[in-house]
Design a protein around this motif. Structure first.
Motif, PDB file in Angstrom:
ATOM      1  N   GLY A  11       0.797  -1.212   0.000  1.00 12.00           N
ATOM      2  CA  GLY A  11       0.000   0.000   0.000  1.00 12.00           C
ATOM      3  C   GLY A  11       0.832   1.266   0.000  1.00 12.00           C
ATOM      4  N   LEU A  12       0.131   2.395  -0.086  1.00 17.10           N
ATOM      5  CA  LEU A  12       0.812   3.686  -0.154  1.00 17.10           C
ATOM      6  C   LEU A  12       1.576   4.014   1.107  1.00 17.10           C
ATOM      7  N   ALA A  13       1.136   3.479   2.232  1.00 11.47           N
ATOM      8  CA  ALA A  13       1.809   3.783   3.502  1.00 11.47           C
ATOM      9  C   ALA A  13       3.013   2.891   3.751  1.00 11.47           C
ATOM     10  N   ALA A  14       3.298   1.982   2.834  1.00 13.83           N
ATOM     11  CA  ALA A  14       4.411   1.055   3.041  1.00 13.83           C
ATOM     12  C   ALA A  14       5.742   1.792   2.965  1.00 13.83           C
ATOM     13  N   GLY A  15       6.658   1.388   3.837  1.00 15.18           N
ATOM     14  CA  GLY A  15       7.998   1.955   3.799  1.00 15.18           C
ATOM     15  C   GLY A  15       8.812   1.348   2.672  1.00 15.18           C
ATOM     16  N   LEU A  16       9.646   2.172   2.034  1.00 14.69           N
ATOM     17  CA  LEU A  16      10.467   1.717   0.913  1.00 14.69           C
ATOM     18  C   LEU A  16      11.921   1.583   1.333  1.00 14.69           C
ATOM     19  N   ASP A  17      12.527   0.501   0.917  1.00 17.58           N
ATOM     20  CA  ASP A  17      13.975   0.329   1.011  1.00 17.58           C
ATOM     21  C   ASP A  17      14.491   0.315  -0.423  1.00 17.58           C
ATOM     22  N   PRO A  18      15.061   1.421  -0.899  1.00 16.49           N
ATOM     23  CA  PRO A  18      15.451   1.497  -2.315  1.00 16.49           C
ATOM     24  C   PRO A  18      16.311   0.337  -2.772  1.00 16.49           C
ATOM     25  N   GLY A  19      17.122  -0.215  -1.858  1.00 15.65           N
ATOM     26  CA  GLY A  19      18.008  -1.293  -2.253  1.00 15.65           C
ATOM     27  C   GLY A  19      17.290  -2.579  -2.603  1.00 15.65           C
ATOM     28  N   THR A  20      16.039  -2.738  -2.165  1.00 18.56           N
ATOM     29  CA  THR A  20      15.290  -3.965  -2.450  1.00 18.56           C
ATOM     30  C   THR A  20      14.454  -3.861  -3.715  1.00 18.56           C
ATOM     31  N   LEU A  21      14.397  -2.688  -4.337  1.00 20.19           N
ATOM     32  CA  LEU A  21      13.593  -2.499  -5.538  1.00 20.19           C
ATOM     33  C   LEU A  21      14.429  -2.757  -6.781  1.00 20.19           C
ATOM     34  N   SER A  22      13.812  -3.297  -7.787  1.00 21.40           N
ATOM     35  CA  SER A  22      14.495  -3.483  -9.059  1.00 21.40           C
ATOM     36  C   SER A  22      14.591  -2.145  -9.777  1.00 21.40           C
ATOM     37  N   ALA A  23      15.424  -2.094 -10.803  1.00 23.85           N
ATOM     38  CA  ALA A  23      15.573  -0.853 -11.560  1.00 23.85           C
ATOM     39  C   ALA A  23      14.257  -0.461 -12.220  1.00 23.85           C
ATOM     40  N   GLY A  24      13.509  -1.454 -12.719  1.00 24.67           N
ATOM     41  CA  GLY A  24      12.220  -1.162 -13.329  1.00 24.67           C
ATOM     42  C   GLY A  24      11.211  -0.631 -12.333  1.00 24.67           C
ATOM     43  N   GLU A  25      11.193  -1.180 -11.115  1.00 20.85           N
ATOM     44  CA  GLU A  25      10.269  -0.691 -10.082  1.00 20.85           C
ATOM     45  C   GLU A  25      10.601   0.745  -9.693  1.00 20.85           C
ATOM     46  N   ARG A  26      11.880   1.038  -9.612  1.00 18.47           N
ATOM     47  CA  ARG A  26      12.254   2.424  -9.297  1.00 18.47           C
ATOM     48  C   ARG A  26      11.815   3.368 -10.422  1.00 18.47           C
ATOM     49  N   GLN A  27      11.932   2.904 -11.674  1.00 18.38           N
ATOM     50  CA  GLN A  27      11.498   3.750 -12.778  1.00 18.38           C
ATOM     51  C   GLN A  27       9.988   3.986 -12.750  1.00 18.38           C
ATOM     52  N   LEU A  28       9.222   2.986 -12.383  1.00 17.32           N
ATOM     53  CA  LEU A  28       7.775   3.166 -12.295  1.00 17.32           C
ATOM     54  C   LEU A  28       7.413   4.195 -11.228  1.00 17.32           C
ATOM     55  N   ILE A  29       8.060   4.116 -10.073  1.00 22.56           N
ATOM     56  CA  ILE A  29       7.780   5.071  -8.993  1.00 22.56           C
ATOM     57  C   ILE A  29       8.173   6.478  -9.415  1.00 22.56           C
ATOM     58  N   ALA A  30       9.332   6.614 -10.064  1.00 21.01           N
ATOM     59  CA  ALA A  30       9.773   7.931 -10.525  1.00 21.01           C
ATOM     60  C   ALA A  30       8.834   8.481 -11.592  1.00 21.01           C
ATOM     61  N   ALA A  31       8.334   7.610 -12.456  1.00 20.49           N
ATOM     62  CA  ALA A  31       7.407   8.062 -13.499  1.00 20.49           C
ATOM     63  C   ALA A  31       6.103   8.561 -12.880  1.00 20.49           C
ATOM     64  N   ALA A  32       5.579   7.846 -11.884  1.00 24.48           N
ATOM     65  CA  ALA A  32       4.344   8.290 -11.223  1.00 24.48           C
ATOM     66  C   ALA A  32       4.568   9.609 -10.492  1.00 24.48           C
ATOM     67  N   ARG A  33       5.705   9.743  -9.854  1.00 25.14           N
ATOM     68  CA  ARG A  33       6.034  10.999  -9.164  1.00 25.14           C
ATOM     69  C   ARG A  33       6.065  12.152 -10.160  1.00 25.14           C
ATOM     70  N   ALA A  34       6.703  11.953 -11.329  1.00 35.23           N
ATOM     71  CA  ALA A  34       6.792  13.007 -12.332  1.00 35.23           C
ATOM     72  C   ALA A  34       5.426  13.306 -12.937  1.00 35.23           C
ATOM     73  N   TYR A  35       4.596  12.275 -13.098  1.00 35.21           N
ATOM     74  CA  TYR A  35       3.261  12.486 -13.664  1.00 35.21           C
ATOM     75  C   TYR A  35       2.444  13.429 -12.785  1.00 35.21           C
ATOM     76  N   LEU A  36       2.621  13.321 -11.475  1.00 38.74           N
ATOM     77  CA  LEU A  36       1.881  14.170 -10.540  1.00 38.74           C
ATOM     78  C   LEU A  36       2.426  15.593 -10.481  1.00 38.74           C
ATOM     79  N   SER A  37       3.612  15.821 -11.025  1.00 38.60           N
ATOM     80  CA  SER A  37       4.199  17.156 -10.991  1.00 38.60           C
ATOM     81  C   SER A  37       3.305  18.148 -11.726  1.00 38.60           C
ATOM     82  N   PRO A  38       3.228  19.396 -11.252  1.00 38.76           N
ATOM     83  CA  PRO A  38       2.438  20.408 -11.965  1.00 38.76           C
ATOM     84  C   PRO A  38       3.113  20.924 -13.233  1.00 38.76           C
ATOM     85  N   ALA A  39       4.373  20.524 -13.469  1.00 40.67           N
ATOM     86  CA  ALA A  39       5.104  21.034 -14.631  1.00 40.67           C
ATOM     87  C   ALA A  39       4.441  20.574 -15.926  1.00 40.67           C
ATOM     88  N   PRO A  40       4.226  21.472 -16.897  1.00 37.01           N
ATOM     89  CA  PRO A  40       3.539  21.098 -18.139  1.00 37.01           C
ATOM     90  C   PRO A  40       4.419  20.409 -19.168  1.00 37.01           C
TER      91      PRO A  40
END
Length: 612
Positions: free
Chosen positions: A472-501
């Motif tokens: 869930g959203l409240a889960a704690g993240l340990d970056p070292g346990t995530l795959s490179a693809g999982e990190r890219q998905l999280i970064a993509a969602a973070r950027a999607y939420l950005s107000p930058a056009p």
């Protein structure tokens, strides 16, 4: 040095309570300086000269008790020092880190490697010298003040004889301080230039030898050695002025007192009082003045010069503060239109040229590019063609040697990081995920995003399986346990939420499978604003409304089918991606079907690329 004075005064004002404790224990430490001469005079006059040695020893015993109290005061004073000095060090460390991050992330900036030296070496110099400065200044104030009070208690006449040369020595020392600071600054700069020159020579010694430039380089380093030596000699000459100050303020009072002793005795001063006055000068005033001059001229100068360099290197530009209602909310993107002026492009490159080195081949050469709302551009080209360079220039992270870069109609030059973040978001190949909750990671560029918005983005970008696996959203993240693809998905969602056009994906989906990559790119394509994708697969080019081909020559822009017919570089890339000159026609046809809604886009004048 005004900045040094303001910083030091502000640091001391903020620590009034620890300073009060330090002053109290310093007063206890100064008790022997206050009583030494008076008790010595009584021991002599009332004890030893009066034939009563027991009385004299009793007065000396009182002095011993006062010395014990002073020792306790000294111990407690040093214990208070940490409460004053360590917060100053923390403030400086925070300032260095904030300044380094600001200057390294500003438009066109490069990482500030000197910040490491300021953090690890210069900040420690400031901390140590600041501690020494606090101790010598408060030691002089309390010890000299106590000794002068003691002299007044003997007789005001003796205090006047001593105070005049003491004041003259202090004034002489104060008058020479600006020159000492200048010599110290020149020495530090000469030392830094020598280190830079010698480091460059050592790093490139093989090239120097290969080119036969040993004599030239040795001459350059030798000149810096000479300048550093001259600066050190000039600094050493200032020691003569310090010695003169000590002679006038420390030794002249003693000589004056000895010369005036017969006259003082004839005027009614007792032998014990004369001896007590000598004790005050020799054990109180003189050591206090010596410690002040040596401390200020040594550690004090290093403190002033080093702190001045830190403050100058880490000064942040003034920024407007948000209103309370806006606090914690990212800057809103600028509108795509300005009343009366028509629509503004989301990004423009006007005659942009950039090369890495004065004699290197240009990576970007007179590039003109315009991106409008709804634009979806894929950038392709062989390795080293400048795709990531173009992404960094668009994002304002690299400053070109020629040309203008505009975001939402405003030039990138001079735009601060906060304003840049409001206009564009860049997702690099190596995605960054920090320790914390998944919710915190997704909200990083949009702190006010509600959980419902996060859930919608999770569904839109295909993150739901990952979110469920993590808990869930409240889960704690340990970056070292995530795959490179999982990190890219999280970064993509973070950027999607950005107000930058403007969203720039620099191979930001290279670790995803083709289906996940398609989901992410199509979601960003439907997002309001413009999208630039540095393509990792041919499918990214097929999904785009336009494709920009970089190959080290003149860039070409168009649709996939146009470029297949017109660009040999693009045909080679497609053949490389699909193992043949024509590629996998079935796959290409399938992906082309997903772009039917964009057919005819290049006939719209707003979509015509101004590449020349």
């Amino acid at each position: 040095m005004n900045g040094v004075l303001r910083f030091t005064a502000g640091a001391l004002r903020q620590r009034a309570r620890p300073l009060g404790r330090l002053a109290a224990w310093s007063a206890a430490e100064a008790l022997p300086a206050l009583l030494a001469g008076q008790l010595t005079a009584r021991a002599v006059d009332e004890g030893f000269l009066a034939g009563r040695p027991g009385v004299g020893l009793a007065w000396l015993a009182v002095l011993a008790v006062a010395v014990g109290v002073g020792a306790i005061g000294t111990f407690r004073a040093y214990a208070c020092l940490g409460d004053i000095v360590e917060p100053v060090r923390d403030d400086l460390a925070h300032r260095v880190v904030a300044g380094a991050l600001h200057h390294s992330t500003a438009a066109g900036a490069r990482p500030d490697t000197a910040a490491v030296a300021r953090l690890t070496h210069q900040v420690e110099i400031v901390r140590d010298t600041f501690a020494g400065l606090v101790m010598v200044v408060r030691g002089f104030l309390f010890t000299a003040g106590a000794a002068l009070l003691g002299l007044l208690s003997l007789t005001p006449l003796v205090a006047a004889v001593v105070a005049v040369p003491l004041a003259a020595g202090l004034l002489l020392f104060a008058a020479t301080l600006p020159a000492m600071i200048g010599r110290q600054r020149a020495y530090v700069r000469a030392d830094e230039r020598l280190g830079t020159e010698a480091g460059a020579a050592l790093t490139g010694h093989r090239d120097v030898t290969a080119c036969g430039g040993q004599e030239v380089v040795a001459g350059r380093v030798g000149r810096q050695v000479d300048r550093q030596a001259a600066a050190e000699r000039a600094l050493a000459r200032m020691a003569a002025l310090r010695s003169l100050s000590l002679a006038v303020g420390g030794w002249l009072p003693l000589a004056a007192l000895l010369l005036a002793a017969p006259w003082l005795v004839r005027s009614g001063l007792t032998a014990g009082a004369v001896l007590g006055a000598l004790v005050y000068v020799a054990t109180g005033l003189q050591p206090a003045l010596h410690a002040l001059v040596q401390g200020v001229a040594g550690g004090g100068l290093r403190f002033a010069v080093t702190l001045d360099r830190i403050l100058a290197a880490t000064t942040l530009p003034a920024v407007s503060r948000p209103s309370p209602a806006e606090a914690g909310t990212p800057p809103s993107p600028e509108p795509s239109e300005v009343p009366g002026s028509g629509p503004l492009p989301r990004a423009e490159l006007l005659g942009v040229s950039l090369r890495y080195g004065a004699h290197a081949r240009p990576v970007l050469d007179d590039l003109h590019l315009t991106l409008w709302d709804g634009d979806h551009l894929a950038v392709v080209g062989p390795s080293g063609a400048g795709k990531s360079t173009l992404a960094a220039v668009l994002a304002g992270l690299l400053r070109p040697q020629r040309g203008v870069v505009r975001l939402a109609g405003s030039p990138v030059d001079g735009t601060g990081p906060a304003d840049l973040a409001a206009r564009r978001v860049l997702i690099p190949q190596e995605a960054y995920v920090f320790a914390g909750t998944l919710r915190d990671n997704l909200r990083y560029l949009r702190p006010d995003a509600a959980d419902a918005e996060l859930a919608a983005v999770v569904e839109r970008l295909g993150l739901r399986p990952l979110v469920e696996r993590l808990g869930g959203l409240a889960a704690g993240l340990d970056p070292g346990t995530l795959s490179a693809g999982e990190r890219q998905l999280i970064a993509a969602a973070r950027a999607y939420l950005s107000p930058a056009p403007l969203a720039i994906l620099d191979e930001a989906t290279c670790h995803l499978d083709p289906a996940a990559e398609a989901t992410v790119e199509l979601a960003f394509a439907a997002r309001p604003g413009a999208l630039v994708v540095v393509a990792h697969r041919i499918s990214s080019a097929l999904r785009a409304r336009r494709v920009l081909v970089l190959d080290g020559g003149r860039p070409r822009s168009g649709r996939h089918d146009q470029l297949l017919a017109e660009s040999a570089t693009y045909r080679d890339l497609v053949g490389h991606w699909h193992g043949g000159p024509d590629g996998n026609r079935a796959e290409l046809a399938g992906w082309a079907g997903s772009t039917d809604r964009r057919d005819g886009a290049d006939t719209d004048p707003k979509w015509i690329d101004s590449l020349r």
